[in-house]
Design an enzyme around this catalytic site. Structure first.
Site, PDB file in Angstrom:
ATOM      1  CG  HIS A 182      -0.282  -0.108   2.534  1.00  0.00           C
ATOM      2  ND1 HIS A 182       0.171  -1.306   3.061  1.00  0.00           N
ATOM      3  CD2 HIS A 182       0.043   0.846   3.442  1.00  0.00           C
ATOM      4  CE1 HIS A 182       0.733  -1.085   4.235  1.00  0.00           C
ATOM      5  NE2 HIS A 182       0.678   0.211   4.494  1.00  0.00           N
ATOM      6  CD  GLU A 208       4.100   1.626   4.977  1.00  0.00           C
ATOM      7  OE1 GLU A 208       3.120   1.842   5.712  1.00  0.00           O
ATOM      8  OE2 GLU A 208       5.206   2.200   5.115  1.00  0.00           O
TER       9      GLU A 208
END
Length: 200
Positions: free
Chosen positions: A57, A143
């Site tokens: 993400h 991430e």
């Protein structure tokens, strides 16, 4: 539990049904799932993105420097679910859908530290990298993390104790060149990566 875009809790605030007995407020939020090029792949429940094997993400870490090239480090509150009490760059978080990294940074600077846009200059994205790290058996970060930098001209701070456990100004060159001097500080993995890379 599913992390497909179909049926994933989004901005409606609905928590995941699975694990209801182990509820956490992060289950009410969403983050932006991305591919390795930081291209959006829809929304994913924030708790789902940080448990099990996680889900890649979008995130950011923002580093504020004063005019003497000192960097402002912030200790994460002991109330944080992952990497609690670790030392971080100035602020780090996840942009919401429709937010740029700069907009998200401005919001978090004001919410966490009481720092308003008139206090800093030249906020900009200087780097981006992907990483994945597990935190004991409690969670994971996967991430694509943007690094932002700005110069803090007015160093007046009003930290929120719910978010920030402590603050410290550190000479950046000394931290970069002599990390062993700071071994007593447990640093967040994304900040360690960001500070070891070259950025403007």
């Amino acid at each position: 539990m599913s992390t497909d875009d179909e049926g994933v809790p989004g901005d409606d605030g609905a928590p995941s049904a699975e694990g209801a007995d182990d509820y956490h407020e992060n289950a009410e939020q969403s983050v932006i799932a991305v591919d390795e090029n930081d291209e959006e792949q829809g929304l994913v429940n924030r708790l789902d993105a940080h448990t099990g094997d996680g889900r890649r993400h979008r995130a950011f870490t923002s580093l504020l420097f004063d005019e003497d090239d000192r960097i402002l480090l912030a200790q994460r509150s002991p109330k944080k679910r992952l990497w609690d009490t670790y030392w971080d760059g100035t602020v780090a978080s996840h942009p919401r859908k429709g937010q740029t990294q700069v907009e998200a940074t401005r919001q978090r600077l004001e919410e966490e530290l009481g720092v308003t846009p008139d206090q800093y200059d030249n906020l900009r994205v200087t780097d981006r990298f992907e990483y994945k790290r597990y935190y004991m058996d409690e969670g994971v970060e996967h991430e694509v993390c943007a690094v932002l930098k700005a110069t803090l001209l007015d160093t007046t701070l009003d930290p929120d104790p719910e978010e920030v456990g402590g603050l410290m100004w550190v000479p950046y060159e000394r931290l970069y060149e002599h990390p062993r001097w700071y071994r007593q500080l447990r640093l967040c993995p994304w900040f360690e990566i960001a500070m070891r890379r070259d950025f403007e």
